[in-house]
Enzyme design. Sequence first.
Site, PDB file in Angstrom:
ATOM      1  N   MET A 193      -6.609   7.405   3.524  1.00 45.01           N
ATOM      2  CA  MET A 193      -7.496   6.731   4.478  1.00 45.01           C
ATOM      3  C   MET A 193      -8.823   6.349   3.816  1.00 45.01           C
ATOM      4  O   MET A 193      -9.890   6.854   4.161  1.00 45.01           O
ATOM      5  CB  MET A 193      -7.724   7.633   5.694  1.00 45.01           C
ATOM      6  N   HIS A 194      -8.731   5.464   2.850  1.00 43.10           N
ATOM      7  CA  HIS A 194      -9.927   4.966   2.158  1.00 43.10           C
ATOM      8  C   HIS A 194      -9.534   3.664   1.478  1.00 43.10           C
ATOM      9  O   HIS A 194      -8.557   3.636   0.716  1.00 43.10           O
ATOM     10  CB  HIS A 194     -10.422   5.980   1.125  1.00 43.10           C
ATOM     11  N   HIS A 212       2.376   1.645   4.994  1.00 44.12           N
ATOM     12  CA  HIS A 212       1.633   1.382   6.232  1.00 44.12           C
ATOM     13  C   HIS A 212       2.599   1.376   7.410  1.00 44.12           C
ATOM     14  O   HIS A 212       3.641   0.713   7.354  1.00 44.12           O
ATOM     15  CB  HIS A 212       0.906   0.040   6.147  1.00 44.12           C
ATOM     16  N   ASN A 272       1.208   1.077  -1.387  1.00 45.01           N
ATOM     17  CA  ASN A 272       0.750   1.680  -0.132  1.00 45.01           C
ATOM     18  C   ASN A 272       1.861   1.668   0.912  1.00 45.01           C
ATOM     19  O   ASN A 272       2.659   0.727   0.981  1.00 45.01           O
ATOM     20  CB  ASN A 272      -0.456   0.905   0.414  1.00 45.01           C
ATOM     21  N   LEU A 318      -9.612   1.154  -1.232  1.00 43.51           N
ATOM     22  CA  LEU A 318      -9.982   1.223  -2.638  1.00 43.51           C
ATOM     23  C   LEU A 318     -10.568  -0.110  -3.111  1.00 43.51           C
ATOM     24  O   LEU A 318     -10.045  -1.178  -2.785  1.00 43.51           O
ATOM     25  CB  LEU A 318      -8.763   1.578  -3.487  1.00 43.51           C
ATOM     26  N   GLY A 331       0.512  15.042   4.737  1.00 45.21           N
ATOM     27  CA  GLY A 331       1.281  15.006   3.496  1.00 45.21           C
ATOM     28  C   GLY A 331       2.785  15.023   3.667  1.00 45.21           C
ATOM     29  O   GLY A 331       3.503  15.368   2.729  1.00 45.21           O
ATOM     30  N   SER A 332       3.288  14.601   4.829  1.00 43.09           N
ATOM     31  CA  SER A 332       4.742  14.611   5.007  1.00 43.09           C
ATOM     32  C   SER A 332       5.417  13.583   4.103  1.00 43.09           C
ATOM     33  O   SER A 332       6.532  13.795   3.629  1.00 43.09           O
ATOM     34  CB  SER A 332       5.118  14.373   6.472  1.00 43.09           C
ATOM     35  N   ASP A 387      -4.025  -3.680   4.005  1.00 41.59           N
ATOM     36  CA  ASP A 387      -2.613  -3.819   4.372  1.00 41.59           C
ATOM     37  C   ASP A 387      -2.154  -5.272   4.306  1.00 41.59           C
ATOM     38  O   ASP A 387      -1.376  -5.734   5.151  1.00 41.59           O
ATOM     39  CB  ASP A 387      -2.356  -3.216   5.763  1.00 41.59           C
TER      40      ASP A 387
END
Length: 199
Positions: free
Chosen positions: A95-96, A114, A112, A98, A13-14, A155
């Site tokens: 990490m899923h 990446h 997102n 959608l 969560g950074s 991505d």
Amino acid sequence: MTANLAVLASGNGSNLQAILDACTAKTLAARVVFVVSNRRDARALDRAEIAGVPTLYHPLKWYTETGRTREDYDADLAGHVLQYKPDWVILAGWMHVLSMAFLRHFPNRVINLHPALPGQFPGVNAIERAYEAFGRGEITETGIMVHYVPDTGVDTGPVIASLSVPILASDSLESLTERMHAAEHRLLIEAIAGQLGNS
């Protein structure tokens, strides 16, 4: 006008923390209204709770164990997120992949982050794969991109912003990862701010 952000995060969560800090500092005209993780031990949940943001642990495992589908999972996830009326959904280490069962509820509103340049190292372990490619003499730099998530491509969505990060001969995987995370925090905030200005 202050935008509402829902953040989906699976790990430390950074990047969520960078968003929370930018909201507090008024660098972003936004507030985080909801944080979801698919991992119970994700530090992202702790960071959100410390900031007073509602959280949800939403595991896929329960769905697979009860004979339900990933689309069921995504549809329920969308239902939870929709309750908070977010203007944007930010995937910050989520990490899923959608499905449209989620994405159709937020057209052109899912972003997102990446840790690779466009077209390079899609999917998981991108920093490690870039470091290994550098070791083989295949690349001299990697980078970060922020992109829209219009569909189930991994991505591959339209790029909002990208930033190159050189790989140094003196780099270890740990030092490269540290510099990548610092670059992620900067680029993500800049990209979100740009979208808020355009919306």
